[in-house]
Design a protein around this motif. Structure first.
Motif, PDB file in Angstrom:
ATOM      1  N   UNK A 122       0.845  -1.188   0.000  1.00  0.00           N
ATOM      2  CA  UNK A 122       0.000   0.000   0.000  1.00  0.00           C
ATOM      3  C   UNK A 122       0.881   1.239   0.000  1.00  0.00           C
ATOM      4  N   UNK A 123       0.295   2.370  -0.379  1.00  0.00           N
ATOM      5  CA  UNK A 123       0.999   3.650  -0.377  1.00  0.00           C
ATOM      6  C   UNK A 123       0.023   4.726   0.068  1.00  0.00           C
ATOM      7  N   UNK A 124       0.567   5.774   0.692  1.00  0.00           N
ATOM      8  CA  UNK A 124      -0.248   6.885   1.177  1.00  0.00           C
ATOM      9  C   UNK A 124       0.023   8.118   0.331  1.00  0.00           C
ATOM     10  N   UNK A 125      -1.041   8.799  -0.044  1.00  0.00           N
ATOM     11  CA  UNK A 125      -0.876  10.029  -0.805  1.00  0.00           C
ATOM     12  C   UNK A 125      -2.197  10.759  -0.936  1.00  0.00           C
ATOM     13  N   UNK A 126      -2.183  11.897  -1.620  1.00  0.00           N
ATOM     14  CA  UNK A 126      -3.416  12.621  -1.879  1.00  0.00           C
ATOM     15  C   UNK A 126      -4.290  11.845  -2.844  1.00  0.00           C
ATOM     16  N   UNK A 127      -5.603  12.066  -2.814  1.00  0.00           N
ATOM     17  CA  UNK A 127      -6.495  11.317  -3.689  1.00  0.00           C
ATOM     18  C   UNK A 127      -6.296  11.617  -5.159  1.00  0.00           C
ATOM     19  N   UNK A 128      -5.761  12.822  -5.469  1.00  0.00           N
ATOM     20  CA  UNK A 128      -5.574  13.160  -6.883  1.00  0.00           C
ATOM     21  C   UNK A 128      -4.514  12.272  -7.531  1.00  0.00           C
TER      22      UNK A 128
END
Length: 217
Positions: A122-128
């Protein structure tokens, strides 16, 4: 000026660049170092390998962080994502579950490449960017649930009044003629993401220690 996220504040402080615009959320610690002009209310998102249980059984917004215990997650150095992983990992430890394997990267694109190649789950980031990468790699990765509201801000060296006012005027103009909404819709955002007003150094409650401001109405 392509930059490493963790060094962007230093770059604008030393005039290597004049403006930061890189999904940087407004936080108390950042407001102590730079001026921030809040321009977008969004939600932090998770991105997962396709077919891996589609967010490990979590719902959107995240209701069961323990479902991430024992899995590997990548996040960008200097981002709120790393703080979030540590907070979830503390819950795992308290519950006697396996720890989360944290992978720190210097570039937002790198974490998604690790995900695409299967080196993290998994990775975390902004939805864009999460939605963008999911669209670019159908059948490989999928945009997962969002887990917190974020007010993103444009950053300036403190006291850059002329430049700040110029960009504020442009934002108001883009909001008024619909240009800002068109750009946002292109990347999956809606009118709900446009703050009721654009504020410089938005007040943040002293109780919001994680740096997640209450979204403007």
């Amino acid at each position: 000026v392509p930059s490493v996220f963790a060094t962007m504040i230093t770059a604008v402080q030393t005039r290597k660049c004049d403006v930061i615009i890189s999904s940087m959320d407004v936080r108390v610690d950042r407001e102590a170092q730079i001026d921030q002009l809040g321009y977008l209310v969004t939600q932090a998102a998770l991105l997962f390998q396709y077919g891996s249980g589609k967010s490990y059984g979590m719902q959107s917004p995240v209701t069961d962080p323990l479902s991430l215990c024992g899995h590997s997650i990548a996040a960008e150095i200097g981002s709120q994502g790393l703080d979030q992983i540590k907070a979830w990992d503390q819950l795992c430890t308290a519950a006697g579950k396996p720890t989360i394997v944290e992978t720190d990267v210097q570039d937002n694109a790198v974490q998604y490449q690790l995900l695409i190649s299967g080196k993290v789950q998994a990775a975390i980031g902004g939805p864009e960017p999460a939605s963008y990468y999911a669209l670019q790699h159908p059948g490989t990765i999928v945009a997962g649930p969002t887990y917190s509201f974020v007010l993103e801000g444009i950053g300036f060296k403190q006291g850059s009044t002329v430049l700040e006012n110029a960009i504020l005027a442009v934002l108001n103009s883009m909001k008024a003629d619909g240009t800002l909404l068109k750009i946002m819709e292109k990347y999956g955002d809606t009118a709900l993401g446009i703050p009721s007003s654009f504020q410089l150094n938005t007040p943040i409650s002293k109780d919001e220690t994680t740096g997640e401001p209450t979204p403007p109405s």
